[in-house]
Design a protein around this motif. Structure first.
Motif, PDB file in Angstrom:
ATOM      1  N   VAL A  18       0.906  -1.056   0.137  1.00  0.00           N
ATOM      2  CA  VAL A  18      -0.176  -0.068   0.030  1.00  0.00           C
ATOM      3  C   VAL A  18       1.033   1.325   0.131  1.00  0.00           C
ATOM      4  CG1 VAL A  18      -1.713   1.247   1.616  1.00  0.00           C
ATOM      5  CG2 VAL A  18      -2.154  -0.867   1.000  1.00  0.00           C
ATOM      6  N   GLN A  19       1.892   1.450   0.650  1.00  0.00           N
ATOM      7  CA  GLN A  19       2.892   2.324   0.932  1.00  0.00           C
ATOM      8  C   GLN A  19       3.293   2.685  -0.368  1.00  0.00           C
ATOM      9  OE1 GLN A  19       3.383   4.597   3.018  1.00  0.00           O
ATOM     10  NE2 GLN A  19       4.855   5.683   2.077  1.00  0.00           N
ATOM     11  N   THR A  71       0.907   4.024  -2.928  1.00  0.00           N
ATOM     12  CA  THR A  71       0.418   5.417  -2.579  1.00  0.00           C
ATOM     13  C   THR A  71       1.661   6.389  -3.043  1.00  0.00           C
ATOM     14  OG1 THR A  71       1.064   5.269  -0.267  1.00  0.00           O
ATOM     15  CG2 THR A  71      -1.301   4.926  -1.011  1.00  0.00           C
ATOM     16  N   SER A  72       2.910   6.025  -2.927  1.00  0.00           N
ATOM     17  CA  SER A  72       4.006   6.809  -3.186  1.00  0.00           C
ATOM     18  C   SER A  72       4.237   6.767  -4.668  1.00  0.00           C
ATOM     19  CB  SER A  72       5.246   6.547  -2.388  1.00  0.00           C
ATOM     20  OG  SER A  72       5.910   4.910  -2.849  1.00  0.00           O
TER      21      SER A  72
END
Length: 93
Positions: A86-87, A90-91
């Motif tokens: 997820v990180q 999103t980045s």
């Protein structure tokens, strides 16, 4: 490699500390439960036969605490990979 960096030959070193704690708890709880059971059974054998030699049948329930820690470790590991994914998503987007 810099002087103050430590070589990491063990893949578990440098990993998530909570997973390491669960791994050690799994081993410790499993060992303690089994040790206590075996000691009680040996004491019963000693009282009845005068020897600790004999077959001790271990019930499945003794493995349950260690197995629950194993399942928790797997769940936390999967959650960690999901959070990393997820990180990254999103980045990147």
């Amino acid at each position: 490699m810099k002087r103050n960096e430590k070589a990491c030959n063990n893949p578990s070193e440098g990993s998530n500390p909570s997973l390491s704690a669960i791994r050690y708890l799994q081993s410790m709880i499993g060992a303690l439960v089994l040790k206590n059971f075996i000691r009680r059974e040996e004491e019963k054998l000693w009282r009845t036969t005068g020897s600790i030699e004999g077959e001790i049948l271990v019930p499945r329930e003794l493995d349950r605490p260690a197995f629950l820690f194993f399942v928790a470790k797997c769940v936390f590991l999967i959650l960690g990979f999901i959070f990393i994914g997820v990180q990254l998503m999103t980045s990147l987007f």
